[in-house]
Design a protein around this motif. Structure first.
Motif, PDB file in Angstrom:
ATOM      1  N   LYS A  81      39.987 -10.270 -53.725  1.00  0.00           N
ATOM      2  CA  LYS A  81      40.988  -9.906 -52.593  1.00  0.00           C
ATOM      3  C   LYS A  81      41.043  -8.865 -51.711  1.00  0.00           C
ATOM      4  N   LYS A 119      38.175 -12.664 -63.806  1.00  0.00           N
ATOM      5  CA  LYS A 119      39.215 -11.147 -63.460  1.00  0.00           C
ATOM      6  C   LYS A 119      38.730 -10.623 -62.883  1.00  0.00           C
ATOM      7  N   THR A 139      40.003 -10.272 -58.452  1.00  0.00           N
ATOM      8  CA  THR A 139      40.446  -9.271 -58.380  1.00  0.00           C
ATOM      9  C   THR A 139      39.396  -9.124 -57.219  1.00  0.00           C
TER      10      THR A 139
END
Length: 124
Positions: free
Chosen positions: A89, A82, A86
């Motif tokens: 991006k 995760k 993140t």
């Protein structure tokens, strides 16, 4: 532009003055040091540093240190996944991404530009 071909020139002379032990290493590993110039010019900016990788792993490391001992293997993998998703991006798009397949296919680049074979000169 590629540094002087076949030799290290002034670079070695400068390092011989500063640190005589560094000069032989530069001479011995010269081709490896200038390999970046055999890739598309658009990729050079991305290859000069490892900040992208370092920043992603710094984020993961910081999070893992804070939760030390409170994670199972499965939970740790999920958190790392995760965090990386993140962070991804904010990544910049690769300059010259269209040339990546050409590099993989073995197309030769010299000084950042694709080398095209010249037809042999024919006598009339």
């Amino acid at each position: 532009m590629r540094p002087p071909c076949g030799g290290t020139g002034r670079l070695v002379e400068n390092y011989e003055v500063k640190d005589p032990r560094a000069a032989p290493s530069l001479t011995k590993d010269w081709e490896a040091l200038v390999t970046i110039y055999d890739l598309p010019g658009g990729h050079w900016d991305h290859l000069h540093g490892w900040n992208l990788i370092a920043s992603v792993f710094a984020t993961v490391r910081d999070r893992m240190v804070r939760t030390k001992g409170a994670l199972s293997s499965t939970t740790a993998k999920r958190i790392v996944f995760k965090l990386v998703m993140t962070e991804s991006k904010t990544w910049r798009r690769l300059k010259g991404e269209g040339q990546l397949l050409r590099v993989v296919a073995g197309v030769i680049f010299r000084d950042g530009t694709e080398v095209t074979a010249r037809p042999a000169d024919r006598a009339a």
